[in-house]
Scaffold this motif. Structure first.
Motif, PDB file in Angstrom:
ATOM      1  N   TRP A 228      40.909  49.090 -81.017  1.00  0.00           N
ATOM      2  CA  TRP A 228      41.618  50.199 -80.406  1.00  0.00           C
ATOM      3  C   TRP A 228      40.636  51.258 -79.896  1.00  0.00           C
ATOM      4  O   TRP A 228      39.910  51.853 -80.687  1.00  0.00           O
ATOM      5  CB  TRP A 228      42.588  50.834 -81.410  1.00  0.00           C
ATOM      6  CG  TRP A 228      43.500  49.815 -82.024  1.00  0.00           C
ATOM      7  CD1 TRP A 228      43.383  49.225 -83.238  1.00  0.00           C
ATOM      8  CD2 TRP A 228      44.666  49.250 -81.409  1.00  0.00           C
ATOM      9  NE1 TRP A 228      44.404  48.330 -83.450  1.00  0.00           N
ATOM     10  CE2 TRP A 228      45.209  48.319 -82.338  1.00  0.00           C
ATOM     11  CE3 TRP A 228      45.312  49.442 -80.190  1.00  0.00           C
ATOM     12  CZ2 TRP A 228      46.357  47.586 -82.071  1.00  0.00           C
ATOM     13  CZ3 TRP A 228      46.449  48.712 -79.921  1.00  0.00           C
ATOM     14  CH2 TRP A 228      46.959  47.800 -80.848  1.00  0.00           C
ATOM     15  N   LYS A 259      47.125  57.950 -83.115  1.00  0.00           N
ATOM     16  CA  LYS A 259      48.194  57.792 -82.135  1.00  0.00           C
ATOM     17  C   LYS A 259      47.615  57.232 -80.852  1.00  0.00           C
ATOM     18  O   LYS A 259      46.516  57.607 -80.445  1.00  0.00           O
ATOM     19  CB  LYS A 259      48.861  59.153 -81.853  1.00  0.00           C
ATOM     20  CG  LYS A 259      49.829  59.169 -80.688  1.00  0.00           C
ATOM     21  CD  LYS A 259      50.340  60.578 -80.395  1.00  0.00           C
ATOM     22  CE  LYS A 259      51.201  60.606 -79.131  1.00  0.00           C
ATOM     23  NZ  LYS A 259      51.715  61.968 -78.838  1.00  0.00           N
ATOM     24  N   ILE A 260      48.344  56.317 -80.209  1.00  0.00           N
ATOM     25  CA  ILE A 260      47.942  55.790 -78.910  1.00  0.00           C
ATOM     26  C   ILE A 260      48.505  56.684 -77.804  1.00  0.00           C
ATOM     27  O   ILE A 260      49.689  56.993 -77.786  1.00  0.00           O
ATOM     28  CB  ILE A 260      48.458  54.350 -78.711  1.00  0.00           C
ATOM     29  CG1 ILE A 260      47.607  53.359 -79.517  1.00  0.00           C
ATOM     30  CG2 ILE A 260      48.435  53.960 -77.246  1.00  0.00           C
ATOM     31  CD1 ILE A 260      46.277  53.011 -78.875  1.00  0.00           C
ATOM     32  N   TRP A 261      47.622  57.102 -76.876  1.00  0.00           N
ATOM     33  CA  TRP A 261      48.029  57.911 -75.736  1.00  0.00           C
ATOM     34  C   TRP A 261      48.031  57.031 -74.486  1.00  0.00           C
ATOM     35  O   TRP A 261      47.168  56.162 -74.319  1.00  0.00           O
ATOM     36  CB  TRP A 261      47.073  59.084 -75.543  1.00  0.00           C
ATOM     37  CG  TRP A 261      47.119  60.066 -76.666  1.00  0.00           C
ATOM     38  CD1 TRP A 261      46.542  59.942 -77.898  1.00  0.00           C
ATOM     39  CD2 TRP A 261      47.806  61.326 -76.676  1.00  0.00           C
ATOM     40  NE1 TRP A 261      46.810  61.039 -78.669  1.00  0.00           N
ATOM     41  CE2 TRP A 261      47.584  61.907 -77.947  1.00  0.00           C
ATOM     42  CE3 TRP A 261      48.549  62.017 -75.742  1.00  0.00           C
ATOM     43  CZ2 TRP A 261      48.099  63.137 -78.293  1.00  0.00           C
ATOM     44  CZ3 TRP A 261      49.074  63.252 -76.076  1.00  0.00           C
ATOM     45  CH2 TRP A 261      48.853  63.806 -77.343  1.00  0.00           C
ATOM     46  N   PRO A 262      48.982  57.263 -73.559  1.00  0.00           N
ATOM     47  CA  PRO A 262      49.122  56.360 -72.408  1.00  0.00           C
ATOM     48  C   PRO A 262      48.106  56.639 -71.301  1.00  0.00           C
ATOM     49  O   PRO A 262      47.477  57.700 -71.250  1.00  0.00           O
ATOM     50  CB  PRO A 262      50.542  56.660 -71.916  1.00  0.00           C
ATOM     51  CG  PRO A 262      50.785  58.086 -72.315  1.00  0.00           C
ATOM     52  CD  PRO A 262      50.074  58.255 -73.628  1.00  0.00           C
ATOM     53  N   VAL A 263      47.973  55.656 -70.412  1.00  0.00           N
ATOM     54  CA  VAL A 263      47.173  55.825 -69.191  1.00  0.00           C
ATOM     55  C   VAL A 263      47.688  57.051 -68.429  1.00  0.00           C
ATOM     56  O   VAL A 263      48.897  57.278 -68.334  1.00  0.00           O
ATOM     57  CB  VAL A 263      47.287  54.565 -68.306  1.00  0.00           C
ATOM     58  CG1 VAL A 263      46.617  54.796 -66.958  1.00  0.00           C
ATOM     59  CG2 VAL A 263      46.693  53.356 -69.008  1.00  0.00           C
ATOM     60  N   THR A 265      46.985  60.196 -69.276  1.00  0.00           N
ATOM     61  CA  THR A 265      46.869  61.396 -70.104  1.00  0.00           C
ATOM     62  C   THR A 265      45.606  62.168 -69.721  1.00  0.00           C
ATOM     63  O   THR A 265      44.527  61.593 -69.594  1.00  0.00           O
ATOM     64  CB  THR A 265      46.799  61.030 -71.596  1.00  0.00           C
ATOM     65  OG1 THR A 265      47.969  60.306 -71.974  1.00  0.00           O
ATOM     66  CG2 THR A 265      46.666  62.268 -72.460  1.00  0.00           C
ATOM     67  N   THR A 281      42.037  56.154 -68.209  1.00  0.00           N
ATOM     68  CA  THR A 281      42.345  55.028 -67.327  1.00  0.00           C
ATOM     69  C   THR A 281      42.742  53.799 -68.131  1.00  0.00           C
ATOM     70  O   THR A 281      42.914  52.719 -67.575  1.00  0.00           O
ATOM     71  CB  THR A 281      41.140  54.700 -66.426  1.00  0.00           C
ATOM     72  OG1 THR A 281      40.015  54.343 -67.235  1.00  0.00           O
ATOM     73  CG2 THR A 281      40.774  55.892 -65.551  1.00  0.00           C
ATOM     74  N   GLU A 283      44.829  52.894 -72.281  1.00  0.00           N
ATOM     75  CA  GLU A 283      45.421  53.462 -73.489  1.00  0.00           C
ATOM     76  C   GLU A 283      44.332  53.691 -74.529  1.00  0.00           C
ATOM     77  O   GLU A 283      43.423  52.868 -74.682  1.00  0.00           O
ATOM     78  CB  GLU A 283      46.489  52.532 -74.059  1.00  0.00           C
ATOM     79  CG  GLU A 283      47.718  52.380 -73.183  1.00  0.00           C
ATOM     80  CD  GLU A 283      48.780  51.524 -73.857  1.00  0.00           C
ATOM     81  OE1 GLU A 283      48.415  50.702 -74.732  1.00  0.00           O
ATOM     82  OE2 GLU A 283      49.969  51.684 -73.531  1.00  0.00           O
ATOM     83  N   CYS A 285      43.158  56.166 -78.390  1.00  0.00           N
ATOM     84  CA  CYS A 285      43.358  57.197 -79.408  1.00  0.00           C
ATOM     85  C   CYS A 285      42.324  58.287 -79.190  1.00  0.00           C
ATOM     86  O   CYS A 285      41.269  58.050 -78.598  1.00  0.00           O
ATOM     87  CB  CYS A 285      43.171  56.622 -80.814  1.00  0.00           C
ATOM     88  SG  CYS A 285      44.230  55.236 -81.243  1.00  0.00           S
ATOM     89  N   MET A 294      50.295  65.879 -70.836  1.00  0.00           N
ATOM     90  CA  MET A 294      51.167  64.943 -70.136  1.00  0.00           C
ATOM     91  C   MET A 294      51.882  65.710 -69.022  1.00  0.00           C
ATOM     92  O   MET A 294      52.695  66.605 -69.292  1.00  0.00           O
ATOM     93  CB  MET A 294      52.179  64.325 -71.099  1.00  0.00           C
ATOM     94  CG  MET A 294      51.545  63.546 -72.249  1.00  0.00           C
ATOM     95  SD  MET A 294      50.666  62.083 -71.675  1.00  0.00           S
ATOM     96  CE  MET A 294      52.014  61.135 -71.004  1.00  0.00           C
TER      97      MET A 294
END
Length: 385
Positions: A228, A259-263, A265, A281, A283, A285, A294
């Motif tokens: 990850w 926590k995983i943050w999306p593309v 962010t 660019t 996903e 953490c 966001m």
């Protein structure tokens, strides 16, 4: 290949207290003077001797290698250039002055940038919120040691490869300056707000929340080494605006406490590096020293990224400093921002997209050069170059 402890091939350095000296001013190299991406000293300040910080103690000479002993994962290292001979360095650095006939300065400089050295320092670091190593730890670590002439040859090869990377970075920086010029043309200087756009808080444009890193210590080995991507403040600061690579990963255990943050962010640093930004660019953490923005609508993310580029020096200067500079989420959420029409922000994002097309080509070339450099590093210190 033969290896030795670094400490056996370096000399002692002189220390002094500028506040007790007769000189009126001196050049001070502290942690903020080192560009973590370039591994160079940039714009060290001139200070009055009477106002010297308590950490201003170490007299450095051209060729000395500085290794930051705090947050070793960020790898704040540099080599003292001739222009800074006689400057004073912070005690936050371990200063390594090679014995000329045993250890080449540039060879040592390239070694302390390797993943092997960084990994060793991270493993030995102590402290949950402010991990650090001692000078003893740095000097007790080992370095491969070929004959001095071979060291110089290896250093020359790596210097040449690094120079190519520097030229590519300069080209990318010019493209990023073009983005700032487009922003100024469309919206004016956001600090002055000459167009008289209505003002509101940053939360008007999207949501801001801190990254998550619940486990202590944060560098616990059980958290690291998985699949990850883990983005840290140094990755954001050196990203050039878009985060395309990472230097660490979380294990499944690390992910569970994060926590995983999306593309897409927008990452904003709030510790060590203040208000540096980079768009994810992929996903990933990131810890609570980074805030994720966001965007609430198309175009807001690019607008905020460029707005913060204008404001970053001010936030850096105003950030309170204890062990390190930092700001908090409350400050960011309350930040007053000029709010132009949404369609203008969308148009700005489209124009930036055109520039980014050129940047992506440059970034691919940069990535190829980075891969080549890393390969050369590994081969060099295995004795295969």
């Amino acid at each position: 290949m033969k290896t030795i402890q670094i400490g056996s091939a370096v000399q002692n350095i002189r220390k002094w207290d500028p506040r007790k000296a007769s000189s009126s001013s001196f050049t001070y190299v502290d942690l903020s003077s080192v560009d973590q991406a370039l591994k160079e000293i940039t714009s060290p300040p001139m200070l009055q001797a009477a106002e010297a910080p308590s950490r201003a103690r170490q007299l450095v000479a051209a060729g000395d290698v500085l290794v930051s002993t705090v947050r070793p994962n960020l790898n704040a290292v540099a080599c003292i250039p001739p222009a800074l001979d006689g400057a004073t360095a912070s005690t936050g650095f371990c200063v390594l002055r090679p014995k000329p006939q045993e250890l080449d300065s540039r060879y040592l400089y390239h070694w302390v940038r390797t993943t092997q050295f960084i990994g060793r320092m991270v493993q030995r670091a102590r402290g949950a919120s402010y991990p650090a190593v001692t000078d003893k730890v740095v000097k007790s670590s080992e370095i491969p040691l070929p004959p001095i002439e071979e060291q110089r040859r290896i250093a020359a090869v790596l210097d040449a490869a690094d120079a190519l990377r520097a030229k590519r970075r300069q080209a990318l920086t010019k493209l990023d300056s073009l983005t700032q010029a487009i922003f100024a043309d469309m919206f004016g200087d956001p600090v002055v707000n000459p167009r008289g756009w209505p003002m509101d808080t940053l939360t008007k444009l999207g949501d801001l929340n801190r990254g998550v890193s619940k486990h202590r210590p944060r560098n616990d080995p059980v958290l690291l080494g998985g699949d990850w991507p883990l983005i840290q403040t140094g990755d954001v600061a050196s990203s050039g605006g878009y985060i395309t690579e990472y230097t660490a990963t979380y294990s499944d255990v690390g992910l569970a406490q994060s926590k995983i943050w999306p593309v897409g962010t927008l990452c904003i640093t709030i510790a060590a590096n203040i208000a540096k930004t980079g768009v994810l660019t992929f996903e990933a953490c990131f810890p609570d020293s980074v805030v994720g923005f966001m965007a609430g609508f198309e175009g807001a993310g690019e607008y905020v990224r460029c707005f913060l580029r204008f404001l970053q020096p001010i936030l850096e200067m105003q950030a309170p400093e204890s062990a390190q500079k930092n700001i908090n989420l409350k400050i960011l959420r309350g930040l007053q921002v000029p709010i132009p029409p949404q369609e203008s922000m969308t148009e700005f994002a489209e124009r930036v997209g055109e520039v980014n097309g050129l940047s992506r080509c440059g970034l691919r070339q940069q990535a190829s050069l980075d891969t080549l450099f890393t390969s050369l590093q590994q081969r060099a210190f295995r004795g295969e170059l």
